[in-house]
Design an enzyme around this catalytic site. Structure first.
Site, PDB file in Angstrom:
ATOM      1  N   THR A  29       0.880  -1.156   0.000  1.00 30.25           N
ATOM      2  CA  THR A  29       0.000   0.000   0.000  1.00 30.25           C
ATOM      3  C   THR A  29       0.912   1.198   0.000  1.00 30.25           C
ATOM      4  OG1 THR A  29      -1.633  -1.243   1.193  1.00 30.25           O
ATOM      5  CG2 THR A  29      -1.809   1.122   1.410  1.00 30.25           C
ATOM      6  N   SER A  55      -7.950  -1.054   6.627  1.00 29.56           N
ATOM      7  CA  SER A  55      -7.265  -0.465   7.791  1.00 29.56           C
ATOM      8  C   SER A  55      -6.633   0.864   7.439  1.00 29.56           C
ATOM      9  CB  SER A  55      -6.153  -1.402   8.275  1.00 29.56           C
ATOM     10  OG  SER A  55      -6.680  -2.638   8.659  1.00 29.56           O
ATOM     11  N   ASN A 112      -3.509  -3.898  -2.256  1.00 26.10           N
ATOM     12  CA  ASN A 112      -3.498  -4.838  -1.138  1.00 26.10           C
ATOM     13  C   ASN A 112      -2.130  -5.486  -1.011  1.00 26.10           C
ATOM     14  OD1 ASN A 112      -4.487  -5.990   1.143  1.00 26.10           O
ATOM     15  ND2 ASN A 112      -5.266  -7.799   0.131  1.00 26.10           N
TER      16      ASN A 112
HETATM   17  O1  DON Z   1      -7.041  -1.815   2.983  1.00 21.50           O
HETATM   18  C1  DON Z   1      -6.249  -2.386   3.725  1.00 21.50           C
HETATM   19  O2  DON Z   1      -6.272  -2.295   4.923  1.00 21.50           O
HETATM   20  C2  DON Z   1      -5.151  -3.238   3.114  1.00 21.50           C
HETATM   21  N1  DON Z   1      -5.572  -3.727   1.837  1.00 21.50           N
HETATM   22  C3  DON Z   1      -3.880  -2.442   3.051  1.00 21.50           C
HETATM   23  C4  DON Z   1      -2.738  -3.262   2.516  1.00 21.50           C
HETATM   24  C5  DON Z   1      -1.408  -2.715   2.877  1.00 21.50           C
HETATM   25  O3  DON Z   1      -1.278  -1.726   3.580  1.00 21.50           O
HETATM   26  C6  DON Z   1      -0.230  -3.477   2.402  1.00 21.50           C
HETATM   27  N2  DON Z   1       0.990  -2.709   2.616  1.00 21.50           N
HETATM   28  N3  DON Z   1       1.964  -2.838   3.104  1.00 21.50           N
END
Ligand code: DON
Length: 561
Positions: free
Chosen positions: A373, A445, A393
């Site tokens: 992310t 999150s 994701n």
């Molecule tokens: O929306 C979410 O909470 C997750 N899909 C975020 C994924 C994420 O932060 C991966 N990164 N390091």
């Protein structure tokens, strides 16, 4: 000559943007100028150039997101989704939700096999893992707050995709280590795979992506959700087990939501509401820790960490039980962040021992599994603030690149609770509130956050990291407000993380040993992790001095107008 410079020194001026000369700027102090921080120097510079052309913070954040989709393909995206939190200089606050949705043909048990076993490989990899992308709709929804036209905001990304740019060591390593999995999910050639290993300074050219971006530039939102690009996405789905239809794409809508607001020690926090759990968790954790007067303790001491871990435990138990897409469930936000509820929840806290997770939430046991992310923080010279966290994701999402269109598709379906008690790739569990349903948004999150002091932006902050996002943002905020650290120390301080389940507390590898030992004596089970978070923080003091810090953990970089 191709050169990549990592700079840890304080810069006070802008840097030149040549796609083969990359300068990473970690920290900047300026006044009366706009600042952009993102995971990649070229994306931050694209945003800063838009500010220079007369754009505001919202123009800059759109341009930066498009540029990240090119230069940071592991997380920057047009095939994923995100959230924007904005505070205009007029004081108006808003949030934009461009989270992916489950396709209309998705169903409650779609990842459960005949024997009742949940198949996380399907929710995490390949075409069935893909949610209907929201980012491009989000960029067009942001235009309402922008000054410049989309044709202009997308141009830096087109140039970067067409001409190519020099990749950093981190990017080269990531592309090399994912080669095999890229080949598994993409049978036709993709820009990210070549016969010899990638090395620092190699040019990454993305012709197909450049064409897709030009198509959006020419046809607007329809250039993604209808016509050629949409057809290519649907054709990609049909190659395997994907279920996104042309109607799903045509029907996708970004949603403007009322931002979540609460007071913390005289500061007004503006964060993301459901379908992100981020804002609620942040409010719960900050408030519960304030009942113990957190500011009395030393940052990262056993007492401070214990209070914060116990607040995290109670908040994440609520995440698993009550949080999901507010258009599908009863939204209990007001109750969940009320002092009445939280003071009662805090009654079971004791300094003498760790609270067992079973005491604060209903556990349905299943074993845990084992990330991308990215966050952008922007302030412009007019005082408009913007925070965006956006994601595919996992790293490179589903690993599927849309053939002929050149971009990665997300694997966001894994953020649903595919079966009660089955952990997702971040170990998060959930129940019915976050079950798969057609057209529903999966719980997130992501916690893009803006803090105001006497009505004016004081902090703009956010990070990637799956379920560690709310706890990292939480620590970054208390590091400044309670422990009086500056932006640099706050962002780069070693972090910890707890999320109710698993029962363990994760500590970054450079975390003070004495604190870990003291916590273990109280019954906490410690685990060592490599890195937690990649936080981008802008702090603005009462005189308008801006202190911008990009996390030292990655290639993250600040650019000034
Ligand atoms: O929306 C979410 O909470 C997750 N899909 C975020 C994924 C994420 O932060 C991966 N990164 N390091």
């Amino acid at each position: 000559m191709k050169k990549i410079i990592i700079s840890l020194i304080l810069f006070t001026s802008t840097i030149s943007a040549q796609y083969t000369d990359i300068t990473i700027v970690k920290e900047v102090k300026v006044k009366n100028k706009g600042v952009v921080i993102s995971a990649h120097p070229l994306a931050s510079e694209a945003g800063a150039r838009i500010l220079k052309m007369g754009g505001n913070a919202y123009d800059a954040i759109v341009a930066t997101q498009y540029a990240l989709a090119v230069v940071y393909p592991q997380a920057g995206n047009i095939g994923g989704g995100g959230f924007l939190v904005g505070v205009k200089n007029s004081g108006e606050k808003f949030s934009l939700d461009y989270r992916e949705t489950a396709p209309s043909r998705a169903s409650h048990d779609m990842y459960i096999d005949k024997s009742g076993k949940a198949n996380t490989d399907l929710s995490q990899n390949g075409r069935l893992a893909v949610g209907v992308p929201g980012s491009v709709a989000g960029f067009f929804a942001t235009l309402k707050y922008c000054k410049l036209p989309m044709e202009q905001l997308i141009q830096p990304a087109i140039d970067l995709a067409e001409k190519g740019f020099a990749i950093t060591l981190q990017e080269a390593d990531l592309l090399n280590s994912n080669k095999e999995i890229f080949e598994r999910y993409n049978k036709t050639g993709i820009a990210f795979v070549k016969n010899v290993p990638w090395k620092t300074g190699d040019l990454l050219i993305q012709k197909e992506l450049a064409e897709t971006l030009k198509h959006i530039q020419k046809f607007g939102q329809k250039g993604f959700y209808e016509g050629k690009t949409a057809e290519l996405i649907v054709a990609e789905m049909k190659k395997e087990n994907g279920i996104i239809s042309s109607e799903d794409l045509r029907n996708y809508k970004a949603v403007e939501r009322k931002a979540l607001e609460f007071d913390y020690k005289g500061n007004q926090i503006v964060s993301m509401p459901l379908p992100s759990s981020g804002g609620i968790l942040l409010a719960q954790m900050l408030k519960m820790a304030s009942y113990e007067n957190l500011e009395k303790y030393q940052q990262n001491s056993a007492r401070a960490v214990q209070i914060m871990v116990e607040a995290e435990r109670r908040a994440y138990a609520d995440r698993a039980e009550y949080m999901g897409d507010p258009d599908f469930i009863r939204d209990k936000t007001t109750y969940l962040i009320s002092d009445e509820y939280l003071k009662n929840r805090w009654k079971s806290f004791s300094f003498t021992t760790a609270t067992p997770s079973s005491a604060v939430g209903k556990i349905i046991t299943q074993p845990k599994e084992s990330t991308e992310t990215t966050h952008i923080s922007v302030i412009d010279k007019y005082g408009n603030a913007a925070a965006v966290t956006t994601t595919l994701n996992g790293l490179y999402g589903s690993k599927v690149v849309v053939s002929g269109a050149g971009f990665f598709l997300n694997n966001e379906m894994d953020d649903f609770s595919i079966k009660p008690g089955v952990p997702n790739m971040f170990g998060a569990v959930g129940g019915e509130a976050n079950s798969v349903q057609p057209n529903k948004r999966m719980l997130s999150s992501m916690t893009p956050t803006i803090i105001l002091k006497t009505g004016k932006p004081y902090m703009i902050v956010g990070t990637p990291g799956g379920t560690t996002i709310p706890t990292s943002v939480y620590q970054s905020i208390v590091n400044v407000i309670d422990f009086k650290l500056n932006a640099n120390l706050s962002v780069n301080a070693p972090k910890f993380h707890h999320q109710w389940l698993p029962e363990t507390v994760a500590f970054e590898k450079n975390f003070p040993e004495t604190t870990i030992k003291d916590m273990e004596k109280l019954g906490y089970k410690a685990e060592q992790w490599g890195q937690i978070g990649r936080t981008e923080m802008i702090l603005i003091d009462d005189e308008g001095n801006i202190h911008a810090v990009a996390d030292g953990r990655g290639d993250d970089s600040v650019a000034v107008e």
